[in-house]
Design a protein around this motif. Sequence first.
Motif, mmCIF file in Angstrom:
data_model
loop_
_atom_site.group_PDB
_atom_site.id
_atom_site.type_symbol
_atom_site.label_atom_id
_atom_site.label_comp_id
_atom_site.label_asym_id
_atom_site.label_seq_id
_atom_site.Cartn_x
_atom_site.Cartn_y
_atom_site.Cartn_z
ATOM 1 N N LYS A 61 0.638 -1.130 -0.073
ATOM 2 C CA LYS A 61 -0.184 -0.035 0.021
ATOM 3 C C LYS A 61 0.907 1.119 0.047
ATOM 4 O O LYS A 61 0.499 2.083 -0.838
ATOM 5 C CB LYS A 61 -0.867 0.039 1.299
ATOM 6 N N GLU A 62 1.918 1.400 0.878
ATOM 7 C CA GLU A 62 2.877 2.533 0.829
ATOM 8 C C GLU A 62 3.515 2.590 -0.525
ATOM 9 O O GLU A 62 3.529 3.724 -0.896
ATOM 10 C CB GLU A 62 3.926 2.321 1.747
ATOM 11 N N ARG A 63 3.910 1.408 -1.115
ATOM 12 C CA ARG A 63 4.639 1.469 -2.412
ATOM 13 C C ARG A 63 3.540 1.997 -3.492
ATOM 14 O O ARG A 63 3.991 3.179 -4.337
ATOM 15 C CB ARG A 63 4.981 0.153 -2.933
ATOM 16 N N ALA A 64 2.401 1.862 -3.566
ATOM 17 C CA ALA A 64 1.531 2.011 -4.397
ATOM 18 C C ALA A 64 1.225 3.738 -4.281
ATOM 19 O O ALA A 64 0.881 4.459 -5.061
ATOM 20 C CB ALA A 64 0.245 1.564 -4.195
ATOM 21 N N GLU A 65 1.053 4.004 -2.853
ATOM 22 C CA GLU A 65 0.979 5.654 -2.735
ATOM 23 C C GLU A 65 2.060 6.422 -3.155
ATOM 24 O O GLU A 65 1.740 7.484 -3.630
ATOM 25 C CB GLU A 65 0.608 5.682 -1.161
ATOM 26 N N ALA A 70 4.212 10.071 -7.123
ATOM 27 C CA ALA A 70 5.227 10.487 -8.134
ATOM 28 C C ALA A 70 4.371 10.524 -9.651
ATOM 29 O O ALA A 70 4.756 11.477 -10.218
ATOM 30 C CB ALA A 70 6.152 9.178 -8.174
ATOM 31 N N ALA A 71 3.193 9.954 -9.994
ATOM 32 C CA ALA A 71 2.750 10.032 -11.146
ATOM 33 C C ALA A 71 1.885 11.563 -11.220
ATOM 34 O O ALA A 71 1.889 12.221 -12.068
ATOM 35 C CB ALA A 71 1.819 8.949 -11.348
#
Length: 161
Positions: A61-65, A70-71
Amino acid sequence: MPEVENPFPEDADDVESAKPGAAAAAAAAAAAKDSDGEASSSESSDEEEAELLRELEKIKKERAEREAAAARALEQQKAAEQQERMLRANPLLLNPNSNPSDTAAAAAAADGAAAKPLVRRWDDEVVFKNQAKNLTTPKKHFINDPVRSEFHKKFLQRYVD
Protein backbone atom coordinates in the motif's frame (compact mmCIF):
# COMPACT_ATOMS: atom_id res chain seq x y z
CA MET A 1 11.11 -12.62 52.30
CA PRO A 2 7.78 -11.90 50.75
CA GLU A 3 7.28 -13.08 47.19
CA VAL A 4 7.26 -10.13 44.77
CA GLU A 5 5.19 -10.49 41.64
CA ASN A 6 7.26 -10.19 38.50
CA PRO A 7 6.12 -7.21 36.36
CA PHE A 8 7.55 -8.97 33.28
CA PRO A 9 6.01 -12.46 33.12
CA GLU A 10 7.79 -13.32 29.88
CA ASP A 11 11.09 -13.11 31.76
CA ALA A 12 9.86 -15.30 34.64
CA ASP A 13 12.01 -18.27 33.63
CA ASP A 14 15.13 -16.06 33.77
CA VAL A 15 14.37 -14.99 37.34
CA GLU A 16 13.55 -18.53 38.49
CA SER A 17 16.79 -19.95 37.13
CA ALA A 18 18.72 -17.51 39.29
CA LYS A 19 17.11 -18.93 42.48
CA PRO A 20 18.58 -22.01 44.15
CA GLY A 21 16.56 -25.15 43.50
CA ALA A 22 14.88 -23.55 40.55
CA ALA A 23 16.69 -25.78 38.08
CA ALA A 24 14.20 -28.57 38.67
CA ALA A 25 11.29 -26.16 38.24
CA ALA A 26 12.83 -24.84 35.04
CA ALA A 27 13.24 -28.38 33.71
CA ALA A 28 9.61 -29.15 34.53
CA ALA A 29 8.49 -25.96 32.82
CA ALA A 30 10.58 -26.85 29.76
CA ALA A 31 9.01 -30.32 29.62
CA ALA A 32 5.53 -28.82 29.85
CA LYS A 33 6.47 -26.34 27.18
CA ASP A 34 7.67 -29.13 24.90
CA SER A 35 4.40 -31.01 25.26
CA ASP A 36 2.43 -27.84 24.42
CA GLY A 37 5.13 -26.66 22.02
CA GLU A 38 3.66 -28.17 18.91
CA ALA A 39 0.25 -26.59 19.41
CA SER A 40 1.59 -23.25 20.59
CA SER A 41 4.27 -23.13 17.90
CA SER A 42 1.70 -23.69 15.16
CA GLU A 43 -0.47 -20.99 16.70
CA SER A 44 2.47 -18.63 16.99
CA SER A 45 3.62 -19.44 13.46
CA ASP A 46 0.08 -18.74 12.21
CA GLU A 47 0.09 -15.46 14.11
CA GLU A 48 3.56 -14.61 12.78
CA GLU A 49 2.47 -15.49 9.25
CA ALA A 50 -0.65 -13.33 9.57
CA GLU A 51 1.48 -10.49 10.94
CA LEU A 52 3.94 -10.86 8.06
CA LEU A 53 1.07 -10.81 5.56
CA ARG A 54 -0.30 -7.64 7.17
CA GLU A 55 3.17 -6.11 6.97
CA LEU A 56 3.42 -7.12 3.30
CA GLU A 57 0.05 -5.52 2.53
CA LYS A 58 1.15 -2.39 4.37
CA ILE A 59 4.37 -2.23 2.32
CA LYS A 60 2.45 -2.76 -0.93
CA LYS A 61 0.00 0.00 0.00
CA GLU A 62 2.83 2.42 0.85
CA ARG A 63 4.59 1.60 -2.43
CA ALA A 64 1.36 2.18 -4.39
CA GLU A 65 0.86 5.52 -2.60
CA ARG A 66 4.43 6.57 -3.44
CA GLU A 67 3.95 5.60 -7.10
CA ALA A 68 0.64 7.49 -7.25
CA ALA A 69 2.26 10.56 -5.67
CA ALA A 70 5.13 10.38 -8.18
CA ALA A 71 2.64 10.06 -11.05
CA ARG A 72 0.68 13.09 -9.78
CA ALA A 73 3.89 15.11 -9.45
CA LEU A 74 4.93 14.15 -12.99
CA GLU A 75 1.49 15.07 -14.33
CA GLN A 76 1.60 18.45 -12.57
CA GLN A 77 5.09 19.09 -13.96
CA LYS A 78 3.94 18.24 -17.51
CA ALA A 79 0.90 20.51 -17.12
CA ALA A 80 3.12 23.36 -15.92
CA GLU A 81 5.52 22.86 -18.85
CA GLN A 82 2.62 22.82 -21.32
CA GLN A 83 1.18 26.00 -19.78
CA GLU A 84 4.59 27.66 -20.05
CA ARG A 85 4.93 26.59 -23.70
CA MET A 86 1.48 28.01 -24.47
CA LEU A 87 2.35 31.31 -22.82
CA ARG A 88 5.60 31.54 -24.77
CA ALA A 89 3.88 30.69 -28.05
CA ASN A 90 1.34 33.54 -27.82
CA PRO A 91 3.07 36.95 -27.80
CA LEU A 92 -0.23 38.69 -27.02
CA LEU A 93 -0.27 37.11 -23.56
CA LEU A 94 3.18 38.45 -22.68
CA ASN A 95 2.95 41.47 -20.42
CA PRO A 96 5.46 44.24 -21.29
CA ASN A 97 5.61 45.28 -17.62
CA SER A 98 6.11 41.74 -16.38
CA ASN A 99 8.77 40.83 -13.89
CA PRO A 100 11.92 39.40 -15.55
CA SER A 101 11.90 36.60 -12.99
CA ASP A 102 8.59 35.45 -14.48
CA THR A 103 9.24 32.13 -16.19
CA ALA A 104 7.16 32.83 -19.30
CA ALA A 105 8.75 36.24 -19.93
CA ALA A 106 12.24 34.91 -19.21
CA ALA A 107 11.69 31.95 -21.52
CA ALA A 108 10.35 34.23 -24.26
CA ALA A 109 13.36 36.51 -23.93
CA ALA A 110 15.64 33.48 -24.03
CA ASP A 111 13.95 32.21 -27.18
CA GLY A 112 14.47 35.56 -28.89
CA ALA A 113 10.77 36.34 -29.02
CA ALA A 114 9.65 39.92 -28.62
CA ALA A 115 9.10 40.86 -25.01
CA LYS A 116 6.62 43.55 -26.08
CA PRO A 117 3.13 42.69 -27.27
CA LEU A 118 2.32 43.09 -30.94
CA VAL A 119 1.12 46.51 -32.05
CA ARG A 120 -2.50 46.12 -33.01
CA ARG A 121 -4.37 48.16 -35.57
CA TRP A 122 -7.29 50.33 -34.52
CA ASP A 123 -9.68 48.42 -36.75
CA ASP A 124 -8.74 44.89 -35.62
CA GLU A 125 -11.85 44.56 -33.45
CA VAL A 126 -14.27 46.60 -35.58
CA VAL A 127 -17.56 44.83 -36.21
CA PHE A 128 -17.99 45.80 -39.88
CA LYS A 129 -14.42 45.21 -40.98
CA ASN A 130 -13.74 44.19 -44.61
CA GLN A 131 -17.35 44.49 -45.73
CA ALA A 132 -16.48 45.86 -49.17
CA LYS A 133 -14.17 42.98 -50.06
CA ASN A 134 -17.06 40.64 -50.82
CA LEU A 135 -18.66 42.88 -53.46
CA THR A 136 -18.31 41.55 -56.98
CA THR A 137 -17.67 44.03 -59.77
CA PRO A 138 -18.98 43.25 -63.22
CA LYS A 139 -16.27 42.54 -65.73
CA LYS A 140 -15.78 45.28 -68.28
CA HIS A 141 -15.66 44.11 -71.83
CA PHE A 142 -14.15 46.17 -74.57
CA ILE A 143 -16.73 47.21 -77.13
CA ASN A 144 -15.44 48.73 -80.32
CA ASP A 145 -18.55 50.81 -80.84
CA PRO A 146 -18.48 54.36 -79.38
CA VAL A 147 -22.26 54.51 -79.06
CA ARG A 148 -22.57 51.25 -77.06
CA SER A 149 -19.46 51.65 -74.84
CA GLU A 150 -19.67 51.98 -71.06
CA PHE A 151 -18.29 55.50 -71.20
CA HIS A 152 -21.01 56.63 -73.61
CA LYS A 153 -23.76 55.02 -71.49
CA LYS A 154 -22.52 56.75 -68.30
CA PHE A 155 -22.17 60.05 -70.16
CA LEU A 156 -25.74 59.87 -71.40
CA GLN A 157 -27.06 58.99 -67.91
CA ARG A 158 -25.18 61.82 -66.30
CA TYR A 159 -25.84 64.64 -68.74
CA VAL A 160 -28.86 63.71 -70.83
CA ASP A 161 -31.28 62.06 -68.45
